[in-house]
Design a protein around this motif. Structure first.
Motif, PDB file in Angstrom:
ATOM      1  N   ALA A   1       0.748  -1.268   0.136  1.00 53.15           N
ATOM      2  CA  ALA A   1       0.110  -0.116   0.008  1.00 53.15           C
ATOM      3  C   ALA A   1       0.941   1.223  -0.116  1.00 53.15           C
ATOM      4  CB  ALA A   1      -1.016  -0.061   1.344  1.00 53.15           C
ATOM      5  N   MET A   2       1.989   1.157   0.206  1.00 51.85           N
ATOM      6  CA  MET A   2       2.871   2.307   0.377  1.00 51.85           C
ATOM      7  C   MET A   2       3.443   2.805  -0.848  1.00 51.85           C
ATOM      8  SD  MET A   2       5.491   1.341   3.779  1.00 51.85           S
ATOM      9  CE  MET A   2       6.376   2.828   3.835  1.00 51.85           C
ATOM     10  N   GLN A   3       3.193   1.931  -1.817  1.00 53.78           N
ATOM     11  CA  GLN A   3       3.669   2.439  -3.295  1.00 53.78           C
ATOM     12  C   GLN A   3       2.514   2.362  -4.242  1.00 53.78           C
ATOM     13  OE1 GLN A   3       6.161  -1.300  -3.218  1.00 53.78           O
ATOM     14  NE2 GLN A   3       5.584  -1.352  -5.291  1.00 53.78           N
ATOM     15  N   SER A   4       1.213   2.195  -3.766  1.00 53.75           N
ATOM     16  CA  SER A   4      -0.066   2.148  -4.368  1.00 53.75           C
ATOM     17  C   SER A   4      -1.205   2.752  -3.765  1.00 53.75           C
ATOM     18  CB  SER A   4      -0.337   0.634  -4.911  1.00 53.75           C
ATOM     19  OG  SER A   4      -1.786   0.467  -5.318  1.00 53.75           O
ATOM     20  N   PRO A   5      -1.622   3.805  -4.391  1.00 56.56           N
ATOM     21  CA  PRO A   5      -2.793   4.600  -3.910  1.00 56.56           C
ATOM     22  C   PRO A   5      -3.907   3.636  -3.824  1.00 56.56           C
ATOM     23  CG  PRO A   5      -1.536   6.110  -5.602  1.00 56.56           C
ATOM     24  CD  PRO A   5      -1.007   4.567  -5.555  1.00 56.56           C
ATOM     25  N   GLU A   6      -4.208   2.631  -4.756  1.00 56.10           N
ATOM     26  CA  GLU A   6      -5.263   2.125  -4.838  1.00 56.10           C
ATOM     27  C   GLU A   6      -5.376   0.908  -3.664  1.00 56.10           C
ATOM     28  OE1 GLU A   6      -4.687   3.781  -8.557  1.00 56.10           O
ATOM     29  OE2 GLU A   6      -3.303   2.416  -7.305  1.00 56.10           O
ATOM     30  N   ILE A   7      -4.167   0.404  -3.322  1.00 56.74           N
ATOM     31  CA  ILE A   7      -4.007  -0.693  -2.349  1.00 56.74           C
ATOM     32  C   ILE A   7      -4.217   0.065  -1.004  1.00 56.74           C
ATOM     33  CG2 ILE A   7      -2.758  -2.329  -1.149  1.00 56.74           C
ATOM     34  CD1 ILE A   7      -3.734  -2.965  -4.138  1.00 56.74           C
TER      35      ILE A   7
ATOM     36  N   ALA B   1      -6.283   2.634  -0.434  1.00 58.18           N
ATOM     37  CA  ALA B   1      -7.437   2.875  -0.260  1.00 58.18           C
ATOM     38  C   ALA B   1      -8.276   1.547   0.273  1.00 58.18           C
ATOM     39  CB  ALA B   1      -8.264   3.412  -1.618  1.00 58.18           C
ATOM     40  N   GLU B   2      -7.694   0.474  -0.427  1.00 60.20           N
ATOM     41  CA  GLU B   2      -8.430  -0.888   0.082  1.00 60.20           C
ATOM     42  C   GLU B   2      -8.024  -1.108   1.647  1.00 60.20           C
ATOM     43  OE1 GLU B   2     -10.003  -3.473  -1.190  1.00 60.20           O
ATOM     44  OE2 GLU B   2      -9.867  -2.976  -3.445  1.00 60.20           O
ATOM     45  N   VAL B   3      -6.611  -0.622   2.072  1.00 58.86           N
ATOM     46  CA  VAL B   3      -6.180  -0.992   3.389  1.00 58.86           C
ATOM     47  C   VAL B   3      -7.232   0.095   4.479  1.00 58.86           C
ATOM     48  CG1 VAL B   3      -4.494  -0.419   5.176  1.00 58.86           C
ATOM     49  CG2 VAL B   3      -3.995  -1.914   2.731  1.00 58.86           C
ATOM     50  N   HIS B   4      -7.287   1.195   4.031  1.00 54.28           N
ATOM     51  CA  HIS B   4      -7.958   2.142   4.670  1.00 54.28           C
ATOM     52  C   HIS B   4      -9.510   1.790   4.970  1.00 54.28           C
ATOM     53  CE1 HIS B   4      -5.158   5.920   4.020  1.00 54.28           C
ATOM     54  NE2 HIS B   4      -4.629   4.846   5.075  1.00 54.28           N
ATOM     55  N   ALA B   5     -10.281   1.258   3.900  1.00 55.50           N
ATOM     56  CA  ALA B   5     -11.478   0.771   4.076  1.00 55.50           C
ATOM     57  C   ALA B   5     -11.515  -0.533   5.010  1.00 55.50           C
ATOM     58  CB  ALA B   5     -12.007   0.327   2.647  1.00 55.50           C
ATOM     59  N   ALA B   6     -10.385  -1.456   4.770  1.00 59.52           N
ATOM     60  CA  ALA B   6     -10.595  -2.548   5.809  1.00 59.52           C
ATOM     61  C   ALA B   6     -10.297  -2.076   7.179  1.00 59.52           C
ATOM     62  CB  ALA B   6      -9.310  -3.479   5.295  1.00 59.52           C
ATOM     63  N   ASP B   7      -9.469  -0.903   7.544  1.00 60.09           N
ATOM     64  CA  ASP B   7      -9.303  -0.681   8.793  1.00 60.09           C
ATOM     65  C   ASP B   7     -10.547  -0.051   9.454  1.00 60.09           C
ATOM     66  OD1 ASP B   7      -6.606  -1.038   8.845  1.00 60.09           O
ATOM     67  OD2 ASP B   7      -5.944   0.999   7.995  1.00 60.09           O
ATOM     68  N   ARG B   8     -11.493   0.751   8.563  1.00 56.81           N
ATOM     69  CA  ARG B   8     -12.635   1.319   8.973  1.00 56.81           C
ATOM     70  C   ARG B   8     -13.718   0.175   9.410  1.00 56.81           C
ATOM     71  NH1 ARG B   8     -11.541   4.909   4.849  1.00 56.81           N
ATOM     72  NH2 ARG B   8     -12.807   3.752   3.310  1.00 56.81           N
ATOM     73  N   ALA B   9     -13.639  -0.922   8.456  1.00 61.41           N
ATOM     74  CA  ALA B   9     -14.617  -2.044   8.792  1.00 61.41           C
ATOM     75  C   ALA B   9     -14.275  -2.842   9.929  1.00 61.41           C
ATOM     76  CB  ALA B   9     -14.650  -2.850   7.412  1.00 61.41           C
ATOM     77  N   ARG B  10     -12.836  -3.004  10.258  1.00 60.09           N
ATOM     78  CA  ARG B  10     -12.464  -3.635  11.298  1.00 60.09           C
ATOM     79  C   ARG B  10     -12.731  -2.999  12.535  1.00 60.09           C
ATOM     80  NH1 ARG B  10      -6.507  -5.305   9.193  1.00 60.09           N
ATOM     81  NH2 ARG B  10      -7.123  -6.644   7.352  1.00 60.09           N
ATOM     82  N   ILE B  11     -12.362  -1.664  12.407  1.00 59.80           N
ATOM     83  CA  ILE B  11     -12.737  -0.696  13.841  1.00 59.80           C
ATOM     84  C   ILE B  11     -14.192  -0.690  14.098  1.00 59.80           C
ATOM     85  CG2 ILE B  11     -12.644   1.586  14.828  1.00 59.80           C
ATOM     86  CD1 ILE B  11      -9.941   1.790  13.179  1.00 59.80           C
ATOM     87  N   ARG B  12     -15.112  -0.720  13.050  1.00 63.50           N
ATOM     88  CA  ARG B  12     -16.299  -0.422  13.415  1.00 63.50           C
ATOM     89  C   ARG B  12     -16.954  -1.655  13.860  1.00 63.50           C
ATOM     90  NH1 ARG B  12     -20.307   2.886  14.789  1.00 63.50           N
ATOM     91  NH2 ARG B  12     -22.152   1.988  14.438  1.00 63.50           N
TER      92      ARG B  12
END
Length: 216
Positions: free
Chosen positions: A115-121, A123-134
């Protein structure tokens, strides 16, 4: 003479190529996940790859899907598992951090590095973080926490573990277990019951003697 995979007539399968890509991602990073590299690793012709995947991008998408299912899926499942108490619910989630069959920490690190070298990945990681925290916050809410307090407590649990992974912390499992009562007190504001701790320690195969002997 040793028979190779191609000598035997075996042409591979999507899982074979995906497993090789997974191992390469963990060992060398996403840039090393190349069709030619994998074909050499598997001793298979590159043409056999295209029987399983259209191209490298489809293979990378399959890797990402595996990560979502394994790691995000497991946290959501554990956060929603039955529990008699908040401490038991937190310990259900904590199973993820101590059992690689449930949650793959090395895979998590590899995806976050990608993810550090891909904006698309990213964004996937951030979405996963939100879902997990929720999911963890909703777990707290089931035991009476307000939405805001539940979110803060969920972040305490989740971001602590992501910090362990991101920093590649190497810590003896018995020492981590020894610290669990204090972690739980911090997460809930109350000391945990010994019976809850005993069940948790037992299912991870850690004895009181091992914890007593553990130290930095």
């Amino acid at each position: 003479m040793e028979q190779t995979l191609t000598d035997s007539g075996w042409r591979g399968s999507p899982d074979v190529w995906l497993n090789a890509a997974y191992e390469t991602l963990l060992d060398s990073g996403v840039d090393a996940v190349r069709i030619q590299t994998l074909s050499k690793k598997l001793n298979l012709a590159r043409t056999s790859f295209y029987r399983s995947f259209e191209d490298r991008e489809e293979l990378l998408a399959a890797l990402l899907a595996r990560w979502r299912e394994k790691n995000t899926g497991s946290i959501l499942k554990q956060a929603n598992a039955y529990a008699d108490s908040l401490v038991e619910a937190i310990l259900n989630v904590s199973d993820c951090w101590f059992n690689n069959e449930i949650f793959d920490s090395k895979f998590e690190f590899a995806i976050r590095s990608w993810a550090m070298q891909s904006p698309e990945i990213l964004a996937e990681v951030h979405a996963a973080d939100r879902a997990r925290i929720r999911a963890i916050a909703e777990m707290f809410m089931r035991f009476g926490e307000s939405e805001f307090a539940a979110d803060v407590r969920a972040r305490n649990i989740y971001l602590l573990q992501i910090g362990y992974i991101s920093m590649q912390m190497s810590e003896d499992i018995a020492l981590r277990m020894k610290r669990m009562p204090e972690y739980l007190k911090g997460f809930t504001g109350k000391p945990p019951k010994q019976k809850d701790l005993d069940r948790f320690f037992a299912r991870h195969g850690i004895t009181p003697e091992q914890m007593e002997a553990a130290h930095d």
